[in-house]
Structures are given as structure tokens and as C-alpha cells.
Design a protein around this motif. Structure first.
Motif, short mmCIF file in Angstrom:
data_model
loop_
_atom_site.label_atom_id
_atom_site.label_comp_id
_atom_site.label_asym_id
_atom_site.label_seq_id
_atom_site.Cartn_x
_atom_site.Cartn_y
_atom_site.Cartn_z
N PRO A 1 0.41 -1.23 -0.28
CA PRO A 1 0.12 -0.22 0.20
C PRO A 1 0.71 1.01 0.00
O PRO A 1 1.69 1.28 0.25
CB PRO A 1 -0.71 0.09 1.53
CG PRO A 1 0.14 -0.81 2.40
CD PRO A 1 1.13 -1.75 1.41
N ASP A 2 0.20 2.87 0.03
CA ASP A 2 0.84 3.75 -0.10
C ASP A 2 2.33 3.73 -0.88
O ASP A 2 3.05 4.12 -1.09
CB ASP A 2 1.39 3.97 1.56
CG ASP A 2 1.80 5.16 1.61
OD1 ASP A 2 0.85 6.18 0.56
OD2 ASP A 2 2.57 5.22 2.52
N GLY A 3 1.33 3.10 -2.03
CA GLY A 3 2.53 3.73 -3.26
C GLY A 3 3.48 2.62 -3.17
O GLY A 3 4.69 3.31 -3.85
N GLY A 4 3.59 2.14 -1.75
CA GLY A 4 5.23 0.76 -2.09
C GLY A 4 6.06 1.54 -1.51
O GLY A 4 7.18 1.08 -1.01
N ASP A 5 5.96 2.25 -0.33
CA ASP A 5 6.46 3.38 0.22
C ASP A 5 6.30 2.73 1.55
O ASP A 5 7.08 3.35 2.89
CB ASP A 5 6.34 5.26 0.95
CG ASP A 5 6.67 5.43 -0.78
OD1 ASP A 5 7.64 5.27 -1.34
OD2 ASP A 5 6.14 6.83 -1.33
N ALA A 6 4.89 2.29 1.88
CA ALA A 6 4.79 1.48 3.49
C ALA A 6 5.96 0.32 4.13
O ALA A 6 6.54 0.07 2.87
CB ALA A 6 3.43 1.59 3.90
N SER B 1 5.25 -2.12 4.57
CA SER B 1 4.16 -3.27 5.30
C SER B 1 5.05 -3.86 3.98
O SER B 1 4.00 -5.21 2.64
CB SER B 1 3.54 -4.06 5.29
OG SER B 1 2.38 -2.58 5.04
N SER B 2 5.18 -2.58 2.71
CA SER B 2 5.17 -3.42 1.51
C SER B 2 5.47 -3.93 0.14
O SER B 2 6.83 -4.34 0.79
CB SER B 2 5.06 -1.90 0.46
OG SER B 2 6.52 -1.47 0.42
N PRO B 3 5.56 -4.87 -0.33
CA PRO B 3 6.06 -6.35 -0.56
C PRO B 3 8.09 -5.73 -1.36
O PRO B 3 8.32 -6.25 -1.51
CB PRO B 3 5.21 -6.95 -2.68
CG PRO B 3 3.86 -6.17 -1.76
CD PRO B 3 3.70 -5.08 -1.53
N ARG B 4 7.30 -4.43 -1.90
CA ARG B 4 8.90 -3.23 -2.57
C ARG B 4 9.53 -2.91 -1.26
O ARG B 4 11.03 -2.98 -1.87
CB ARG B 4 8.16 -1.92 -3.00
CG ARG B 4 9.59 -1.18 -3.77
CD ARG B 4 8.60 0.48 -3.86
NE ARG B 4 9.72 1.71 -4.11
CZ ARG B 4 10.50 2.21 -3.32
NH1 ARG B 4 9.68 2.07 -2.11
NH2 ARG B 4 11.33 2.69 -3.11
N LYS B 5 9.28 -2.32 -0.20
CA LYS B 5 10.79 -2.43 0.36
C LYS B 5 10.82 -3.63 1.48
O LYS B 5 12.38 -4.05 1.65
CB LYS B 5 9.12 -1.29 1.51
CG LYS B 5 9.23 -0.01 1.60
CD LYS B 5 10.42 0.71 0.91
CE LYS B 5 10.52 2.21 1.92
NZ LYS B 5 10.67 2.91 2.87
N ILE B 6 9.92 -4.51 1.26
CA ILE B 6 10.22 -5.89 1.52
C ILE B 6 11.70 -6.83 0.91
O ILE B 6 12.76 -7.23 1.82
CB ILE B 6 9.68 -6.89 1.66
CG1 ILE B 6 8.34 -6.83 3.17
CG2 ILE B 6 9.51 -8.82 1.98
CD1 ILE B 6 6.70 -7.27 3.23
N TRP B 7 11.19 -6.56 -0.33
CA TRP B 7 12.04 -6.98 -1.56
C TRP B 7 13.13 -5.84 -1.40
O TRP B 7 14.41 -6.44 -1.87
CB TRP B 7 11.49 -6.67 -2.89
CG TRP B 7 10.97 -8.21 -2.72
CD1 TRP B 7 9.73 -9.44 -2.63
CD2 TRP B 7 11.38 -9.75 -3.22
NE1 TRP B 7 9.87 -10.03 -2.95
CE2 TRP B 7 10.08 -11.15 -3.32
CE3 TRP B 7 13.21 -10.02 -3.27
CZ2 TRP B 7 10.73 -12.08 -3.64
CZ3 TRP B 7 13.60 -11.18 -3.54
CH2 TRP B 7 12.58 -12.09 -3.00
N ILE B 8 13.74 -4.81 -1.25
CA ILE B 8 14.09 -3.92 -1.50
C ILE B 8 15.87 -4.22 -0.32
O ILE B 8 16.65 -4.04 -0.23
CB ILE B 8 14.17 -2.45 -0.89
CG1 ILE B 8 13.60 -1.86 -1.93
CG2 ILE B 8 15.53 -1.60 -0.85
CD1 ILE B 8 13.04 -0.41 -2.33
N GLU B 9 14.80 -4.53 0.92
CA GLU B 9 15.68 -5.34 2.68
C GLU B 9 16.42 -7.07 2.13
O GLU B 9 17.79 -6.87 1.97
CB GLU B 9 14.37 -5.37 3.51
CG GLU B 9 15.90 -6.37 4.76
CD GLU B 9 17.04 -5.05 5.19
OE1 GLU B 9 17.52 -5.09 5.80
OE2 GLU B 9 16.44 -4.46 5.06
#
Length: 254
Positions: free
Chosen positions: A69-74, A76-84
Motif C-alpha cells: 500500500p501507500d504507493g510502495g512506501d509503506a 509492509s509493502s512488497p517493494r520495501k521487503i524486497w529492497i531489504e
């Protein structure tokens, strides 16, 4: 009239078109790739490029399916998880080389200190000869540090030997050896800082400047060292020509 035989044999034919250059380069790469070292280095490089590209595109939000959610900035977003996940994999890959090569890098630093602080002694001379042998592709010793061909057990990198062109490159400035050795040691130390940031903090509490600072410093010193070695090696090759492999093999057997 008897002609000199110095130039009786013509130089090996060199590629004259971009197509021949590409074919020659691919053939050289294939010979390198078929060796165990070449295979491992190629696999390592491909992993760094692949995971690095993925991280780059994730930062640019190039995968819309992950930007919720939140355009990938949250957090909990898959984007942030995969960045990590991506960052941890890249950190492990960098640790593999920075720490795996650490024993040899600190050994070179020891030789450098022995050479610098033990001037005009036999021990210091042996130290710089060892460093020169390890960096023969870009470093040339001072004339008084070279050895004679007649000595037994002499590394081919340390003797006054014939070159492809018949000319020898001038001695390399000694500070450049200091520069390369210290850059490699700093790369290992900066990777310690990078690993601390990545493993001590979780992805939410980690300072935003931490990982970026150490990865920038680590990549920077590696780049400076690589450019120095490439530039000096390029100058040597222009003067001496390609390495005379056959002669060095014969000398190594002495």
C-alpha cells in the motif's frame, strides 16, 4: 650483405575490424570461463549485476505490482521487503570478496610496512620484491631491487628479462604501491561497517545514511585501486607489449 634477424619475424596479426576484435575477445573470455577460477568469477559478477539491477529498479518503483500500500512506501509493502532482501544479498556478496581476500590484503599491508619502515635492509628488499611479484601486471621495481637471471629460484617478475617489444617500462612510482594496498585494506574495513549497519539494525530502525555511506566508500576505494592498476598496466603494455608467456614459463622452471 647479412641482414639482422631482429625483425625477421613479423608481429602476430592483430584484429583490424570491430568484428575481429569482438571474436578475439569472446575467444579469450571462453578460455577464461572454462577454468574453475573463471567460472566462479563469472558467476559472482553475474549475481552482483543481477541483484544490483533488481535493487535499482525497485528503488525506481519499476514494479507496479509491488507498489502497495501507500504507493510502495509503506514498510509492509512488497517493494520495501524486497529492497531489504536484495540489499542483504548484495551485502553478503560484497562480504565474500572483502573478507575472503582479507588475509592476503593484510599480508600485503604487512609487507608494505616492512618495506617502508625497514629501508635499506635485506628484509625490506624482500618485502617489496614480494609485492612486485604479486602486482607484476602493473608495477615495475626500481633498478637496484631487480635480480639477475642467473640466480636460482627467482620469480620471473623480479628479473631483468626480455620483453615482446625489446624495451622495458620504467620503474613505477613507489607511492602507487602504497595507494593500491591501502585502498584494498580500506575496502575490507568499510565492508565491516556496511555489515554492521545491515546486521545490527532491522530495516525499519536502520539509519538511512548508514548503508549508503559505507557502500559508497567501499565501492569508491575499490574503483580508485582498480583504475590505478589498469592505468599503470596500460602504460606498461604500451612499452613492453604483450607478455612473453613462453619465456616466463622457462624461467619459472629454473
Amino acid at each position: 650483405m647479412i641482414q639482422s634477424s631482429d625483425h625477421s619475424t613479423s608481429d602476430p596479426e592483430t584484429p583490424k575490424t570491430w568484428k575481429q576484435t569482438i571474436v578475439t575477445g569472446l575467444a579469450a573470455f571462453w578460455r577464461f570461463f572454462k577454468t574453475p577460477t573463471g567460472l566462479l568469477i563469472t558467476m559472482y559478477g553475474l549475481n552482483v549485476v543481477a541483484w544490483g539491477a533488481m535493487l535499482f529498479f525497485l528503488i525506481l518503483k519499476a514494479a507496479p505490482a509491488m507498489n502497495h500500500p501507500d504507493g510502495g512506501d509503506a514498510n509492509s509493502s512488497p517493494r520495501k521487503i524486497w529492497i531489504e532482501i536484495d540489499s542483504q544479498i548484495l551485502n553478503a556478496l560484497f562480504c565474500l570478496t572483502a573478507w575472503g581476500l582479507a588475509p592476503w590484503r593484510f599480508r600485503d599491508l604487512w609487507w608494505l610496512c616492512v618495506w617502508r619502515f625497514g629501508r635499506n635492509t635485506e628484509r625490506s628488499t624482500r618485502a617489496i620484491r614480494r609485492l612486485a611479484a604479486r602486482n607484476v601486471s602493473w608495477f615495475r621495481l626500481q633498478e637496484n631491487d631487480l635480480m639477475d637471471q642467473g640466480e636460482e629460484g627467482v620469480n620471473p617478475a623480479l628479473i631483468r628479462r626480455k620483453t615482446f617489444s625489446g624495451e622495458s617500462a620504467p620503474p613505477t612510482a613507489s607511492w602507487k604501491m602504497d595507494f593500491v594496498v591501502w585502498m584494498m585494506v580500506l575496502n575490507t574495513l568499510f565492508q565491516v561497517g556496511m555489515a554492521f549497519m545491515m546486521w545490527h539494525y532491522n530495516r525499519i530502525e536502520r539509519p538511512t545514511w548508514g548503508a549508503g555511506l559505507f557502500i559508497g566508500l567501499g565501492c569508491g576505494v575499490s574503483m580508485f585501486s582498480g583504475v590505478m592498476c589498469w592505468w599503470e598496466g596500460r602504460k606498461i603494455k604500451k612499452i613492453e607489449g604483450p607478455k612473453v608467456v613462453k619465456e616466463e614459463k622457462e624461467l619459472a622452471e629454473v
